[in-house]
Design a protein around this motif. Structure first.
Motif, short mmCIF file in Angstrom:
data_model
loop_
_atom_site.label_atom_id
_atom_site.label_comp_id
_atom_site.label_asym_id
_atom_site.label_seq_id
_atom_site.Cartn_x
_atom_site.Cartn_y
_atom_site.Cartn_z
N LYS A 68 -25.33 -1.70 -2.14
CA LYS A 68 -26.79 -2.17 -2.34
C LYS A 68 -26.89 -4.21 -2.30
O LYS A 68 -27.82 -4.79 -1.97
CB LYS A 68 -26.98 -2.22 -3.61
N SER A 71 -27.04 -4.52 1.01
CA SER A 71 -28.89 -4.98 1.72
C SER A 71 -29.23 -5.83 0.76
O SER A 71 -30.58 -5.93 2.05
CB SER A 71 -29.46 -3.47 1.64
N ILE A 245 -26.28 1.98 2.58
CA ILE A 245 -26.49 1.92 3.73
C ILE A 245 -27.40 2.29 4.88
O ILE A 245 -28.58 1.14 4.76
CB ILE A 245 -25.64 1.87 4.63
N GLU A 248 -30.73 2.07 2.78
CA GLU A 248 -31.26 0.03 2.35
C GLU A 248 -31.86 -0.08 3.78
O GLU A 248 -32.60 -1.27 3.97
CB GLU A 248 -30.86 -0.77 1.62
N LEU A 249 -30.86 0.08 5.15
CA LEU A 249 -31.30 -0.69 6.07
C LEU A 249 -31.60 0.14 7.17
O LEU A 249 -32.01 1.22 6.42
CB LEU A 249 -29.37 -1.22 6.98
#
Length: 279
Positions: A68, A71, A245, A248-249
């Protein structure tokens, strides 16, 4: 088959009290030492060194928290990879539950910290990314164990029983395989004496579940998984971190990070296998 199941339950039952005590201690210490994210905030200042040390804490919450932070642009990609490479989810506790394996567990921790630091700094040297200075961020873990707000005893009884069931299934399948096809047949199936086993193990390790680390750890204890594959699988193990990951990405960037971790894990596992390294 019933006899094999009974023997498997007996084998795993011996480690049950140690597992429970270990889970309670880790849970308590992390919550005390890391109150208000103090531990994470302090070690994050040391980039890859701090990340590699944070990663060995046997809780899925650390990889999730640092995923987190990454990100949010708050830590380097090298530090993130260092954490992922040094983390092992519940594997260290499973191995440490066997008293004769404690010296091995300590050496494994040291090796994984070194791997995390070295490759973390190498990645930072080749991949430059802009990031903000560290600041407080929402780094709570969303897994079922961490979301459980009940008391530490109740929470860890439930979690220990869950791991206990995983272990029984894993040990039963390994013992059944050895009984049905023999040790050599099982090794051939798992690729123990093959350069491909680190690849298989890294793919198992990447599965976002504590089950993957349990399977690798118990497979090693039972002799079905070699040292190289064990290291490859545990280096690839990120707990639920890899899910964060991907959440968030962008998919493209998330795949790059996953492939980066997988590549390093396989290289390390293959080197240990080829060089016949042991400790």
């Amino acid at each position: 088959m019933v006899d094999i199941l009974i023997d498997s339950i007996k084998d795993v039952s011996k480690t049950l009290p140690i597992l429970f005590i270990a889970f309670i201690l880790v849970d308590y210490l992390v919550n005390v030492v890391n109150k208000d994210n103090r531990l994470i905030e302090k070690l994050s200042k040391y980039d890859c060194i701090g990340g590699a040390i944070l990663g060995v804490i046997p809780q899925c919450g650390i990889p999730v928290a640092m995923a987190k932070l990454y990100s949010g642009g708050l830590i380097s990609i090298g530090m993130l990879v260092a954490i992922f490479l040094s983390s092992s989810d519940e594997a260290l506790i499973i191995i440490g539950a066997h008293p004769e394996k404690l010296p091995f567990m300590l050496k494994l921790i040291i090796l994984k910290v070194i791997i995390g630091m070295i490759f973390g700094y190498l990645i930072n040297a080749f991949i430059k990314e802009k990031r903000n200075r560290f600041k407080l961020y929402d780094i709570s873990c969303d897994c079922s164990k961490c979301k459980d707000g009940k008391g530490i005893i109740t929470r860890n009884i439930k979690f220990t029983l869950k791991i206990f069931i995983f272990l029984i299934i894993t040990v039963f399948l390994i013992n059944l395989g050895m009984d049905k096809i023999g040790e050599e047949g099982l090794y051939k199936l798992l690729g123990k004496n093959s350069y491909l086993q680190p690849v298989y193990a890294s793919l198992i390790g990447m599965i976002p579940s504590c089950l993957s680390s349990v399977v690798l750890a118990e497979g090693f204890i039972k002799g079905a998984v070699g040292l190289g594959p064990l290291i490859a699988g545990l280096c690839a193990n990120t707990g639920f971190g890899i899910l964060v990951i991907f959440k968030e990405l962008s998919v493209k960037k998330a795949f790059k990070i996953m492939l980066l971790v997988q590549t390093v894990s396989i290289i390390i596992g293959e080197l240990i296998y080829i060089l016949k390294f042991s400790f």
